[in-house]
Design an enzyme around this catalytic site. Structure first.
Site, PDB file in Angstrom:
ATOM      1  N   GLU A 112     -16.156 -11.717   2.547  1.00 40.13           N
ATOM      2  CA  GLU A 112     -14.999 -11.349   1.718  1.00 40.13           C
ATOM      3  C   GLU A 112     -14.350 -12.584   1.080  1.00 40.13           C
ATOM      4  O   GLU A 112     -14.024 -12.571  -0.108  1.00 40.13           O
ATOM      5  CB  GLU A 112     -13.954 -10.604   2.552  1.00 40.13           C
ATOM      6  CG  GLU A 112     -12.715 -10.193   1.752  1.00 40.13           C
ATOM      7  CD  GLU A 112     -11.651  -9.491   2.597  1.00 40.13           C
ATOM      8  OE1 GLU A 112     -11.408  -9.906   3.741  1.00 40.13           O
ATOM      9  OE2 GLU A 112     -11.047  -8.543   2.081  1.00 40.13           O
ATOM     10  N   LYS A 148     -15.659 -10.613   6.993  1.00 40.29           N
ATOM     11  CA  LYS A 148     -14.560 -11.426   6.444  1.00 40.29           C
ATOM     12  C   LYS A 148     -15.094 -12.739   5.864  1.00 40.29           C
ATOM     13  O   LYS A 148     -14.499 -13.309   4.962  1.00 40.29           O
ATOM     14  CB  LYS A 148     -13.514 -11.701   7.525  1.00 40.29           C
ATOM     15  CG  LYS A 148     -12.740 -10.465   7.959  1.00 40.29           C
ATOM     16  CD  LYS A 148     -11.670 -10.088   6.962  1.00 40.29           C
ATOM     17  CE  LYS A 148     -11.014  -8.761   7.300  1.00 40.29           C
ATOM     18  NZ  LYS A 148     -10.191  -8.234   6.206  1.00 40.29           N
ATOM     19  N   CYS A 158      -8.490  -2.660   3.472  1.00 39.04           N
ATOM     20  CA  CYS A 158      -8.431  -3.869   4.323  1.00 39.04           C
ATOM     21  C   CYS A 158      -9.795  -4.319   4.798  1.00 39.04           C
ATOM     22  O   CYS A 158      -9.992  -5.483   5.113  1.00 39.04           O
ATOM     23  CB  CYS A 158      -7.637  -3.637   5.599  1.00 39.04           C
ATOM     24  SG  CYS A 158      -6.228  -2.629   5.451  1.00 39.04           S
ATOM     25  N   GLU A 190       0.828  -1.206   0.000  1.00 37.31           N
ATOM     26  CA  GLU A 190       0.000   0.000   0.000  1.00 37.31           C
ATOM     27  C   GLU A 190       0.868   1.264   0.000  1.00 37.31           C
ATOM     28  O   GLU A 190       0.547   2.254  -0.666  1.00 37.31           O
ATOM     29  CB  GLU A 190      -0.931  -0.005   1.210  1.00 37.31           C
ATOM     30  CG  GLU A 190      -2.233   0.722   0.963  1.00 37.31           C
ATOM     31  CD  GLU A 190      -3.287   0.340   1.986  1.00 37.31           C
ATOM     32  OE1 GLU A 190      -4.146  -0.495   1.661  1.00 37.31           O
ATOM     33  OE2 GLU A 190      -3.235   0.851   3.120  1.00 37.31           O
ATOM     34  N   GLU A 203       2.085   1.723  -3.471  1.00 31.85           N
ATOM     35  CA  GLU A 203       1.003   2.235  -4.325  1.00 31.85           C
ATOM     36  C   GLU A 203       0.756   3.714  -4.033  1.00 31.85           C
ATOM     37  O   GLU A 203       0.579   4.521  -4.959  1.00 31.85           O
ATOM     38  CB  GLU A 203      -0.265   1.411  -4.040  1.00 31.85           C
ATOM     39  CG  GLU A 203      -1.422   1.696  -4.978  1.00 31.85           C
ATOM     40  CD  GLU A 203      -2.654   0.851  -4.629  1.00 31.85           C
ATOM     41  OE1 GLU A 203      -2.687   0.235  -3.549  1.00 31.85           O
ATOM     42  OE2 GLU A 203      -3.583   0.825  -5.457  1.00 31.85           O
TER      43      GLU A 203
HETATM   44 FE1  HC1 Z   1      -8.921  -6.274  10.884  1.00 30.83          FE
HETATM   45 FE2  HC1 Z   1      -7.214  -6.460   9.045  1.00 30.83          FE
HETATM   46  S1  HC1 Z   1      -7.016  -5.128  10.877  1.00 30.83           S
HETATM   47  S2  HC1 Z   1      -9.372  -5.760   8.696  1.00 30.83           S
HETATM   48  O1  HC1 Z   1      -9.458  -4.572  11.157  1.00 30.83           O
HETATM   49  O2  HC1 Z   1      -6.536  -5.134   7.844  1.00 30.83           O
HETATM   50  O3  HC1 Z   1     -11.166  -8.115  10.694  1.00 30.83           O
HETATM   51  O4  HC1 Z   1      -8.092  -7.346  13.592  1.00 30.83           O
HETATM   52  O5  HC1 Z   1      -7.665  -8.940  10.393  1.00 30.83           O
HETATM   53  O6  HC1 Z   1      -7.528  -8.541   6.853  1.00 30.83           O
HETATM   54  O7  HC1 Z   1      -4.420  -7.473   9.654  1.00 30.83           O
HETATM   55  C1  HC1 Z   1     -10.380  -7.379  10.912  1.00 30.83           C
HETATM   56  C2  HC1 Z   1      -8.501  -6.896  12.651  1.00 30.83           C
HETATM   57  C3  HC1 Z   1      -7.855  -7.801  10.244  1.00 30.83           C
HETATM   58  C4  HC1 Z   1      -7.346  -7.749   7.675  1.00 30.83           C
HETATM   59  C5  HC1 Z   1      -5.462  -7.114   9.403  1.00 30.83           C
END
Ligand code: HC1
Ligand code: SF4
Length: 572
Positions: A363, A360, A301, A281, A284
């Site tokens: 996702e 998630k 994320c 990131e 980028e």
């Molecule tokens: Fe999260 Fe992430 S911080 S999104 O908040 O970017 O769920 O804990 O796992 O993928 O590392 C959530 C937390 C997590 C991702 C990371």
């Protein structure tokens, strides 16, 4: 000030204070059910529909959450009449409630169950007509069982007023009243972001996560599978609550031990991939800064945020980082790199993730996150589901010894931990971007103005001769405010972090229930900053195992292979 007595004790409070709040000043607890007040995120659900908080005044019974104090008022909270009214309210709620508590997902965490227990309800008094609504199992994240809804409207307030998504609202009248989606559509056909905040505030089993623990047990029992697990940053500071520890107690080592006992062959850390995310990131971001194009860069994320952006700001998808989330970067590296290191085919690895989040689950099922043969991640469970598995296996969690994560995907920096707190991804990205842009050592790496649970935090940072305008946002309602400015061209930000849950991942929809107590969220965040502060390496680009991954396999950050394995695209 208004002077009154509650249970004979005098108290003076501001005009327009409710009896409930006046009683809190005296440490007198009046039970509530529909009421939910969280100052930190400006949520105040006061529909006063349940009437559990009935108290006695000389003028009769009144609901404490919706009645303001008056001069000279004499309130009694526990007269036989008040107690009887509360009990009757619960008995009436139970008359139209499936009495399947023993097998309900919410068993042990249900606020209705707790109140029935506290009030000594020991039978089903009223045997009347029951609603029979269908159960919405359409999504990978949320199960919506309206039969268990008590019409408290907490989910509606959260979804509509705080998250500004507006998927849930009350429809129909009388016995047919329900909180539903538009035209009662299946939730996966709506604009739902799957942030899970409605699940986080639902007092009963009406809204719950899709429980994937059975799928994980199945994978662990397959002889031809190597089952690998990753643990998200926010899990390690919250799981302990399920075993009676205080919020913010750090149980990383015990979690690793527990996962080994459950049968996972390799126990790795999502944090390893969070460091990779920063390398990608930051590259980028620097690339876009130099080109002066596609700014501000938006973090990617948080899957609920990405989902929200796709639905509500399709014309701004050029701004969101193309980085996969750490969860999916981890899965991709496990299947495309680690598998060959241990000499097995990617399809013979099962990747399980333990996340504080229910989005998630959605996702990992996005078709672009994987290839034709396999997905990056196979099963995602929440912090709560992991606690259920540990309990199912009879593991004495509190007395486990600490064990370290396995390597090579277990090493991480302090910066990776703070991903779980709002502002953490931005802080981590700035630590690396600063050094890469200036070729100087960044001495003071604590970007304190981006910490804390305020909904919108903005600040400027000088990187060499450039002033970077940065912003960290949590909560989708706050994201809407910022994105409306971006869309109208009024914003001058270069980089924006967005996390869908108010408070960040520590307050995710899959975390132990906080029951409206945001001190728990603060304690979890503080613990992540504590881990960061005491980590030997605190800058993502200094992670030895990550650097080794690039030299052995990926090549340059943001290069061709990095794009193939670590980046993605979005849908309008
Ligand atoms: Fe999260 Fe992430 S911080 S999104 O908040 O970017 O769920 O804990 O796992 O993928 O590392 C959530 C937390 C997590 C991702 C990371
Ligand atoms: Fe609304 Fe989030 Fe619940 Fe979806 S998951 S209904 S967006 S609160």
């Amino acid at each position: 000030l208004v002077n009154l007595t509650i249970n004979g004790k005098a108290v003076s409070v501001e005009n327009e204070t409710t009896i409930l709040d006046a009683a809190k000043k005296l440490n007198i607890k009046i039970p509530t059910l529909c009421h939910l007040h969280m100052d930190e995120i400006n949520m105040n659900n006061k529909c006063a529909s349940c009437r559990i908080c009935m108290v006695d005044t000389k003028k009769g019974l009144v609901p404490a959450c919706a009645t303001n104090v008056r001069e000279g008022m004499e309130v009694q909270t526990n007269t036989p009449r008040a107690l009887n009214a509360r009990k009757t309210v619960v008995e009436l709620l139970l008359s139209d409630h499936p009495q399947d508590c023993l097998v309900c997902e919410k068993n042990g965490n249900c606020e209705l169950q707790t109140i029935a227990q506290d009030l000594g309800v020991r039978g089903i008094t009223y045997k009347g007509e029951k609603n029979n609504f269908g159960i919405d199992k359409s999504s990978n994240s949320i199960i919506k069982d309206h039969n268990k809804c008590i019409l408290c409207r907490r989910c509606e307030t959260m979804c509509t007023e705080i998250q500004k998504v507006g998927v849930l609202s009350g429809v129909n009248r009388g016995f047919e009243t329900m909180v539903s989606t538009f035209f009662n559509e299946d939730i996966d056909k709506t604009n739902c972001s799957f942030c899970g905040q409605c699940v986080a505030v639902c007092p009963t089993g009406a809204l719950t996560e899709v429980n994937n623990t059975g799928l994980v047990w199945d994978e662990l029992n397959k002889v031809d599978k190597t089952v690998v697990v990753q643990v998200a940053p926010a899990v390690r500071v919250a799981l302990g609550e399920e075993f009676g520890l205080n919020p913010g107690e750090i149980t990383t080592g015990k979690i690793v031990s527990a996962l080994k006992l459950l049968g996972f062959k390799y126990v790795f850390d999502t944090n390893f991939a969070a460091d990779i995310t920063i390398l990608e990131e930051a590259s980028e971001f620097i690339h876009r800064l130099k080109e002066g194009k596609n700014l501000p860069i938006l973090t990617s994320c948080c899957p609920a945020w990405v989902n929200y952006l796709e639905h509500h700001y399709p014309t701004l998808l050029n701004l969101v980082s193309s980085c996969k989330s750490p969860q999916n970067m981890f899965g991709s590296i496990a299947k495309n790199y680690f598998s060959s290191k241990i000499g097995i085919k990617p399809k013979d690895i099962t990747v399980v993730s333990v996340m504080p989040c229910i989005a998630k689950k959605y996702e990992i099922s996005r078709e672009e996150l994987g290839n034709n043969d396999f997905f990056d991640v196979d099963v995602s469970i929440t912090t709560r589901e992991l606690s259920k598995m540990i309990k199912q296996a009879g593991i004495d969690f509190l007395n486990l010894d600490d064990e370290p994560f396995d390597n090579p995907m277990g090493e991480s920096t302090g910066a990776a931990n703070i991903f779980g707190a709002t502002g953490g991804v931005l802080e981590a990205a700035l630590r690396t971007s600063y050094e890469w842009l200036t070729n100087e050592n960044l001495e003071n790496i604590d970007f304190k103005s981006v910490r804390g649970i305020d909904g919108i935090k903005e600040f400027k940072v000088n990187i060499g001769s450039t002033i970077i305008n940065a912003c960290a946002v949590n909560g989708l309602g706050n994201a809407k405010k910022v994105m409306d400015e971006v869309k109208s061209g009024k914003s001058n930000y270069h980089i924006i972090e967005v996390m869908a849950c108010p408070g960040g991942c520590v307050a995710g929809g899959g975390q132990p229930y906080h029951y409206g107590d945001y001190d728990k969220i603060k304690a979890r965040s503080n613990a992540l900053y504590h881990i960061d502060k005491h980590s030997e390496v605190r800058k993502p680009h200094k992670n030895p195992s990550v650097n080794n991954l690039y030299s052995e396999f990926l090549g340059e950050p943001y290069g061709d292979l990095a794009h193939r394995y670590l980046h993605t695209y979005y849908f309008d």
